[in-house]
Design an enzyme around this catalytic site. Sequence first.
Site, PDB file in Angstrom:
ATOM      1  CD1 TRP A 103      35.565  40.495   9.583  1.00 40.26           C
ATOM      2  CD2 TRP A 103      33.128  40.573   9.827  1.00 40.26           C
ATOM      3  NE1 TRP A 103      35.226  41.359  10.502  1.00 40.26           N
ATOM      4  CE2 TRP A 103      33.859  41.431  10.642  1.00 40.26           C
ATOM      5  CE3 TRP A 103      31.893  40.604   9.671  1.00 40.26           C
ATOM      6  CZ2 TRP A 103      33.288  42.231  11.466  1.00 40.26           C
ATOM      7  CZ3 TRP A 103      31.202  41.202  10.595  1.00 40.26           C
ATOM      8  CH2 TRP A 103      31.839  42.040  11.400  1.00 40.26           C
ATOM      9  CG  ASP A 173      33.054  40.894   2.765  1.00 41.04           C
ATOM     10  OD1 ASP A 173      33.619  42.134   2.722  1.00 41.04           O
ATOM     11  OD2 ASP A 173      32.709  40.477   4.058  1.00 41.04           O
ATOM     12  CE  LYS A 197      36.380  46.839   7.993  1.00 38.16           C
ATOM     13  NZ  LYS A 197      36.147  47.370   9.231  1.00 38.16           N
TER      14      LYS A 197
HETATM   15  N1  PMP Z   1      33.221  42.057   6.378  1.00 35.77           N
HETATM   16  C1  PMP Z   1      34.250  42.387   6.795  1.00 35.77           C
HETATM   17  C2  PMP Z   1      35.690  41.803   6.011  1.00 35.77           C
HETATM   18  C3  PMP Z   1      34.522  43.297   7.752  1.00 35.77           C
HETATM   19  O1  PMP Z   1      35.845  43.690   8.298  1.00 35.77           O
HETATM   20  C4  PMP Z   1      33.214  43.917   8.227  1.00 35.77           C
HETATM   21  C5  PMP Z   1      33.358  45.035   9.344  1.00 35.77           C
HETATM   22  N2  PMP Z   1      34.553  44.980  10.113  1.00 35.77           N
HETATM   23  C6  PMP Z   1      32.092  43.467   7.825  1.00 35.77           C
HETATM   24  C7  PMP Z   1      31.994  42.628   6.801  1.00 35.77           C
HETATM   25  C8  PMP Z   1      30.796  43.860   8.241  1.00 35.77           C
HETATM   26  O2  PMP Z   1      30.672  45.322   7.909  1.00 35.77           O
HETATM   27  P1  PMP Z   1      29.406  46.332   8.565  1.00 35.77           P
HETATM   28  O3  PMP Z   1      29.892  46.664  10.022  1.00 35.77           O
HETATM   29  O4  PMP Z   1      29.586  47.428   7.543  1.00 35.77           O
HETATM   30  O5  PMP Z   1      28.046  45.597   8.406  1.00 35.77           O
END
Ligand code: PMP
Length: 362
Positions: A103, A173, A197
């Site tokens: 991520w 994040d 989550k």
């Molecule tokens: N950052 C992290 C740490 C994540 O776990 C996720 C989604 N699993 C995201 C960003 C991306 O999120 P989204 O699907 O809401 O764009």
Amino acid sequence: MGNRAYNFNAGPAALPLEVLQRAQEEFVDFKGIGMSIMEISHRSSEYEQVHNETQALLKRIFGIPDGYQILFLTGGASSQFSMIPMNFLKAGKVGSYVLTGAWAEKAVQEAALFGEVALAASSKEQKFMKIPALSEINLDPNSAYLHITSNETIEGAQFQSFPDTGNIPLIGDMSSDILSRPVDVSKFSMIYAGAQKNLGPSGVTVAIIKDDLLVDLPKTIPTMMRYETHSKNNSLYNTPPAYSIYMVNLVLKWIEEQGGLTVIEKNNIEKSGLIYSAIDSSNGFYRGPVDLGSRSNMNITFRLQDEELEKKFIKETEGQGFVGLKGHRSVGGLRASTYNAVPYASCKALAEFMTDFQQRNS
Ligand code: PMP
């Protein structure tokens, strides 16, 4: 409720049963108005009350000091990967990132589309199995900000403490660990999280931004991509994801009923501890690849000796009411996501299954 699965999904993920039941009660007729919350204007007093109360609850539960905006945005946490550099990465400055996993890597790649990016630290050579020590973070003094990913959902590695960045804004994040533990929010200039989550269903992304960061922003970027647009209009510039925000409201009330973040953290440590002990006491039958000091309390990743045995593990768990234990397709292996709403009983059942599976297969 007997037919609820042992839900270890990584996201969207388990929601508290009490929240689902409350939403069900209010689904057709919200507070006696003869309509659901989805069927009314986002300018109505009924909706605005939910909207503003959700901000107030988050401020109280997370301990957000005065001087921060709480925004409800769309486009997922992924849109923040580009909105952050668009708004904050000024010409002549660098966007600094700690590269800790898949991520963080996406956030870096997106920022590189807009300006100069620097890696203040990286654990890529360790295959992201360790969060860099705070002392290893080498922050360029010309940074517009330092971005970290507090919990890497795919690899299962989590920051245990956060860097002091002095005058350089720290951006986190926290998509996969927000509200899983108390955090000193004042260390951060911005925290953001997709809701799906620990906060609620997908559809809304929460961004907590310090007022200082919101001054002197470029006017040349599209209106919806500008934080200013949302902060000046209390996240009501356009139609917000009202139902998702309503669900976040119920989840926040549930967190408060549990006793707040200190209790939530204690519960999370106990829950993940059950599964980590099953790994650690297995004499190598299960292997947790993440460095002990970086283990996540939210996403527990582990491996078996070979992929065949992993497939067998998944197949058997599926037959016994467990859901979501397959590792992310990019890394394989197994992963149990033990977010706030995953009950202790689910974690206990999994730990027991793991011990039993080991006995039958070694
Ligand atoms: N950052 C992290 C740490 C994540 O776990 C996720 C989604 N699993 C995201 C960003 C991306 O999120 P989204 O699907 O809401 O764009």
